[in-house]
Design an enzyme around this catalytic site. Structure first.
Site, PDB file in Angstrom:
ATOM      1  N   HIS A  76      -3.689   4.158   4.744  1.00 21.09           N
ATOM      2  CA  HIS A  76      -4.760   3.165   4.854  1.00 21.09           C
ATOM      3  C   HIS A  76      -6.076   3.776   4.383  1.00 21.09           C
ATOM      4  O   HIS A  76      -6.802   3.182   3.585  1.00 21.09           O
ATOM      5  CB  HIS A  76      -4.881   2.691   6.299  1.00 21.09           C
ATOM      6  CG  HIS A  76      -6.025   1.758   6.527  1.00 21.09           C
ATOM      7  ND1 HIS A  76      -6.049   0.470   6.045  1.00 21.09           N
ATOM      8  CD2 HIS A  76      -7.197   1.931   7.180  1.00 21.09           C
ATOM      9  CE1 HIS A  76      -7.177  -0.110   6.390  1.00 21.09           C
ATOM     10  NE2 HIS A  76      -7.897   0.748   7.082  1.00 21.09           N
ATOM     11  N   TYR A  81       4.382   5.403  11.151  1.00 22.69           N
ATOM     12  CA  TYR A  81       4.738   4.023  11.444  1.00 22.69           C
ATOM     13  C   TYR A  81       5.540   3.336  10.328  1.00 22.69           C
ATOM     14  O   TYR A  81       5.953   2.198  10.493  1.00 22.69           O
ATOM     15  CB  TYR A  81       3.473   3.191  11.742  1.00 22.69           C
ATOM     16  CG  TYR A  81       2.402   3.228  10.673  1.00 22.69           C
ATOM     17  CD1 TYR A  81       2.458   2.405   9.555  1.00 22.69           C
ATOM     18  CD2 TYR A  81       1.314   4.093  10.791  1.00 22.69           C
ATOM     19  CE1 TYR A  81       1.482   2.436   8.583  1.00 22.69           C
ATOM     20  CE2 TYR A  81       0.316   4.132   9.833  1.00 22.69           C
ATOM     21  CZ  TYR A  81       0.408   3.307   8.723  1.00 22.69           C
ATOM     22  OH  TYR A  81      -0.579   3.340   7.744  1.00 22.69           O
ATOM     23  N   ARG A  94       0.862  -1.182   0.000  1.00 23.19           N
ATOM     24  CA  ARG A  94       0.000   0.000   0.000  1.00 23.19           C
ATOM     25  C   ARG A  94       0.900   1.234   0.000  1.00 23.19           C
ATOM     26  O   ARG A  94       1.503   1.572   1.006  1.00 23.19           O
ATOM     27  CB  ARG A  94      -0.907  -0.025   1.229  1.00 23.19           C
ATOM     28  CG  ARG A  94      -1.611   1.295   1.494  1.00 23.19           C
ATOM     29  CD  ARG A  94      -2.680   1.169   2.552  1.00 23.19           C
ATOM     30  NE  ARG A  94      -2.230   0.648   3.823  1.00 23.19           N
ATOM     31  CZ  ARG A  94      -1.600   1.338   4.771  1.00 23.19           C
ATOM     32  NH1 ARG A  94      -1.280   2.606   4.561  1.00 23.19           N
ATOM     33  NH2 ARG A  94      -1.259   0.784   5.906  1.00 23.19           N
TER      34      ARG A  94
END
Length: 402
Positions: free
Chosen positions: A301, A310, A297
């Site tokens: 998200h 992160y 990805r």
């Protein structure tokens, strides 16, 4: 794929604690298991990141899958490229619309185009699709108007299309539940004696949901003609795969009694071949298959997420080098299947589509406020009538009655 070893997760034991009987053999078993899991998982790849076709003669393990794309023509490859470019352009426009306040939320598929287009183009018209909320590329392959995907994210409808028109179910927000829907539908297909197949999409995070485990169990026991297509994009929101599972995801299928395959999710040709193979198994009555599309990805998200908190930049940069669109473009250029004029023409087409999406979204009418009470029951219900009246009175209490 990095898998955290069993030893790394064992709690520390004080030197004064007596080791229980059997602990030595258990430790050896755990170590052996970790060693097995650390072995490089098999990966089906037909097109390298540099855009070169993989020689089947040098990789006999992919020969069976390669036969399922032996009929691919130059025009087919150009079509796959167009699908990915148009899908990415639509996705980018949707993200921009959300940032401008036109959409409440958006889940981008950036980086996952090959997994979705490859698998989507493997389907027949009579196959049925159960998506999550990110399968914009599959929707494109099924002929769903891109603007219909945006109504729910704008808050003007609950879906925007008729699932029976394109055999493409409405987006599922609840994580993993669509795998059970797909399994039940596939059981019905089998009982009807049809030779169509069903495909369910989900992510690596959803694979840890109980619904997915139940779907695996039922599909295996009832030999359902369903393909479980997992897009492992490496992150379940902010949790990496090594914190979600000890073994490569595709190997989970073994425990339920059906095969699992890991495919290069950034290789549209391999995704097409493996999905065709899995669908063919389903139609022949050989039951379910788990396909793990190993991809990434590239974006957030959803638009409410900030992946910089992160993820490391080095990781993202490494996956950018495997971009699925650039990979196929390199192949088309190297083989003379397309020239710069073709790419420029396609770019103009995608911009026209982006403009249309923008105009349609901004002109979407607000829904009838009272429509929520319609079609709750086929013949009406006294409680619904009461609630409708209460809500109407509530709205009338505002100035102007709205």
């Amino acid at each position: 794929m990095t898998v955290e070893s069993t030893a790394a997760r064992k709690p520390r034991r004080s030197s004064g604690t007596k080791r229980p009987a059997g602990a030595a053999s258990a430790a050896k078993t755990a170590a052996a298991t970790a060693k097995t899991h650390d072995a490089e998982p098999q990966l089906v790849q037909l097109l390298t990141p540099e855009g070169e076709r993989v020689e089947v003669a040098d990789h006999p393990d992919i020969a069976e899958f390669a036969t399922f794309v032996a009929d691919i023509t130059t025009e087919d490859l150009r079509g796959l490229y167009r699908d990915m470019v148009m899908t990415r352009r639509f996705d980018g426009e949707a993200t921009a619309l959300q940032r401008q306040g036109e959409l409440g939320l958006w889940a981008s598929l950036l980086g996952q185009e090959a997994a979705q287009i490859g698998s989507g183009r493997a389907l027949r018209d009579d196959d049925y699709v159960f998506p999550t909320y990110r399968e914009h590329g599959v929707a494109w392959c099924r002929g769903v108007d891109p603007t219909n995907l945006l109504g729910m994210f704008r808050g003007v409808n609950h879906g925007g299309w008729d699932p029976t028109t394109n055999n493409f179910h409405l987006y599922t927000i609840v994580i993993g539940s669509q795998t059970l829907h797909a399994t039940g539908y596939a059981m019905g297909v089998a009982k009807d004696g049809a030779d169509s197949a069903v495909i369910a999409y989900f992510g690596d995070g959803a694979s840890s949901q109980g619904d997915v485990a139940e779907a695996f169990t039922f599909s295996a026991v009832y030999n359902s003609p369903v393909v479980f297509f997992c897009q492992n994009n490496q992150w379940a929101i902010s949790e990496p795969t090594e914190r979600q599972m000890r073994v490569p995801l595709y190997q989970r299928a073994q425990g339920f009694g059906f095969p699992g395959v890991r495919v290069d999710g950034n290789d549209v040709l391999a995704c097409l071949a493996v999905t065709r193979w899995a669908l063919d198994r389903a139609r022949r009555g050989e039951g379910p298959t788990l396909v793990e599309a190993f991809t990434y990805r590239m974006g957030a998200h959803t638009t409410s997420d900030d992946p910089t908190k992160y993820r490391r930049d080095e990781e993202t940069a490494a996956w950018e080098a495997k971009d699925p669109i650039l990979r196929l473009k390199a192949h088309l250029l190297a083989t003379g299947a397309a020239d710069e004029a073709y790419f420029e023409e396609l770019e103009a087409e995608s911009e026209t589509m982006g403009k249309r999406v923008r105009e349609v979204v901004r002109s979407m009418p607000d829904p009838d406020t009272m429509a929520i009470f319609e079609n709750v029951y086929a013949d009406g219900h006294a409680l619904v009538d009461e609630e409708r009246a209460q809500f109407a009175a509530y709205l009338a209490s505002f100035e102007g009655g709205e």
